[in-house]
Design an enzyme around this catalytic site. Structure first.
Site, PDB file in Angstrom:
ATOM      1  N   GLU A  29       4.064   6.483  -1.706  1.00 29.93           N
ATOM      2  CA  GLU A  29       4.783   7.546  -0.982  1.00 29.93           C
ATOM      3  C   GLU A  29       6.251   7.605  -1.397  1.00 29.93           C
ATOM      4  O   GLU A  29       6.873   8.653  -1.323  1.00 29.93           O
ATOM      5  CB  GLU A  29       4.685   7.332   0.537  1.00 29.93           C
ATOM      6  CG  GLU A  29       3.258   7.370   1.096  1.00 29.93           C
ATOM      7  CD  GLU A  29       2.654   8.767   1.108  1.00 29.93           C
ATOM      8  OE1 GLU A  29       3.365   9.736   0.784  1.00 29.93           O
ATOM      9  OE2 GLU A  29       1.459   8.864   1.438  1.00 29.93           O
ATOM     10  N   ASP A  62      -3.580   2.613  -3.951  1.00 29.51           N
ATOM     11  CA  ASP A  62      -2.248   2.462  -3.360  1.00 29.51           C
ATOM     12  C   ASP A  62      -2.373   1.872  -1.960  1.00 29.51           C
ATOM     13  O   ASP A  62      -3.365   2.074  -1.274  1.00 29.51           O
ATOM     14  CB  ASP A  62      -1.481   3.789  -3.362  1.00 29.51           C
ATOM     15  CG  ASP A  62      -2.343   4.982  -2.963  1.00 29.51           C
ATOM     16  OD1 ASP A  62      -3.489   4.771  -2.497  1.00 29.51           O
ATOM     17  OD2 ASP A  62      -1.875   6.127  -3.099  1.00 29.51           O
TER      18      ASP A  62
HETATM   19 ZN   LIG Z   1       0.761  10.765   1.119  1.00 28.12          ZN
HETATM   20 ZN   LIG Z   2      -1.580   9.478  -0.501  1.00 27.87          ZN
END
Ligand SMILES: [Zn+2]
Ligand SMILES: [Zn+2]
Length: 381
Positions: A138, A77
């Site tokens: 997130e 990510d």
């Molecule tokens: Zn996080």
């Molecule tokens: Zn994270």
């Protein structure tokens, strides 16, 4: 196999340098423009066929081998958090109000160098490797954006990773499985009727309904062997004059469950608790599903393969981690049917993730690279 590990030791400086570069340019979910451009460029240099702008800022690199095999995906990510960095590090964020406080910069770095390592040692020989640099973890939206793109339809297995604090895995250690909980948000807009405080019977007090709803929520039970929680996290009502019966309450609820069956039950009971609480007072209520992510459903065989790579690098694997935290990676298994594994890399995060003083022990980086490179070589090398 030690050639893979020797390469990492020889390139440690470079690995740390890339991490610091990424750390200095944190970007919020779906705004990872500089980060994704850098990673796309690196993938192209390695000879990957690259697709950009997936879900806005996502990047995927594809490399096919000559021999038959599975389609194996590796995911990191890219997004950072709306936090003003206060570490005082020489490579601290250069973007005001944004910080890599969850370590996603380290995930991108580890995955990128695992690929460089693999490419330096024969590359993809079998099957297909799909590399996913995912936006907006997130915001819990990036994994679904990738699934929606249709580019993962042929993926058989996927592996992800996250750095951990030292209560779960110390530097030099790693966990073969992070069992994230399902996490969900529910909003409720409660409507009553305003009245003068002297004549409460002429109104319908939305705050009374909110109180009833909170009591109902706190009386929700599911099988206690499933770690879970449901609680009110916002209740805004009244607040103008103190002699007015409030006609509106704005409420929010945070739900967690270690498994997806538990979350299904919690969602149903939360809905019922809200409806009954509002109706009991004579209010109407609008319930809004504000989204969430599923609990980990990890594949035992792929997890065992991840464990073998960890043991090769670290000598042992620490016990599986169970956490009430959510992670949208688990959409790939729960919503796209892809077999998954999720590795925890011990990184001695000081002050914990999502804090302005969060720092990683950078010795974790080459360890993560080795584990990911070994696993990639095993699947497609
Ligand atoms: Zn996080
Ligand atoms: Zn994270």
């Amino acid at each position: 196999m030690s050639a893979l590990f020797d390469w990492v030791d020889q390139h440690e400086e470079e690995i740390l340098e890339t991490y610091k570069q990424l750390h200095m340019i944190p970007e919020l979910g779906f705004q990872e423009f500089k980060t994704s451009a850098f990673l796309a460029e690196e993938l192209k240099k390695l000879g990957f066929e690259v697709t950009e702008k997936i879900g806005g800022t996502g990047v995927m690199g594809v490399m096919k081998g000559k021999e038959p095999g599975i389609t194996f995906a590796m995911r990191a990510d890219m997004d950072a958090l709306p936090i003003e960095e206060a570490t005082g590090l020489p490579y601290a964020s250069t973007h005001p109000g944004v910080m890599h406080a969850c370590g996603h910069d380290s995930h991108c770095t580890m995955l990128l160098y695992a690929l460089k390592d693999l490419m330096a040692h024969g590359g993809v020989r079998r099957g297909t490797l799909k590399v996913i640099f995912q936006p907006a973890e997130e915001l819990l939206g990036g994994a679904r954006a990738f699934i929606k793109s249709g580019l993962l339809g042929d993926v058989d297995e996927i592996v992800g990773l996250h750095v951990r604090n030292n209560s779960e895995a110390k530097v030099g250690e790693a966990a073969r499985a992070i069992w994230h909980s399902s996490s969900w948000k529910i909003l409720a807009k409660v409507h009553g009727k305003a009245a003068h405080g002297a004549w409460p019977h002429r109104g319908v007090n939305a705050l009374d309904a909110a109180a009833a709803i909170i009591n109902n929520i706190n009386a929700i039970h599911i099988d206690p062997r499933t770690p879970h929680s449901v609680k009110v996290t916002r209740c805004l009502a009244g607040g103008t004059a103190t002699n007015i019966i409030p006609e509106f309450a704005d409420m929010a609820f945070d739900l967690r469950s270690q498994n997806n069956a538990g979350m299904k039950e919690l969602l149903e009971k939360t809905r019922r608790a809200i409806e009954a609480g509002a109706a009991g007072i004579g209010c109407t209520v609008e319930i809004i599903d504000d989204g969430g992510c599923p609990a980990a459903e990890l594949d035992p065989n792929l997890t065992a393969e991840a464990e073998a790579s960890i043991i090769k690098v670290c000598g042992h694997a620490v016990p599986d981690v169970y956490t009430p935290g959510g992670e949208d990676f688990h959409c790939y298994a729960a919503e796209a049917g892809i077999k998954s594994a999720f590795i925890g890399i011990g990184a001695d995060q000081t002050t914990g993730g999502h804090t302005p003083t969060m720092q990683l022990d950078l010795r974790a980086l080459p360890i993560g690279v080795k584990i990911m490179a070994d696993l990639a070589a095993k699947k497609v090398g």
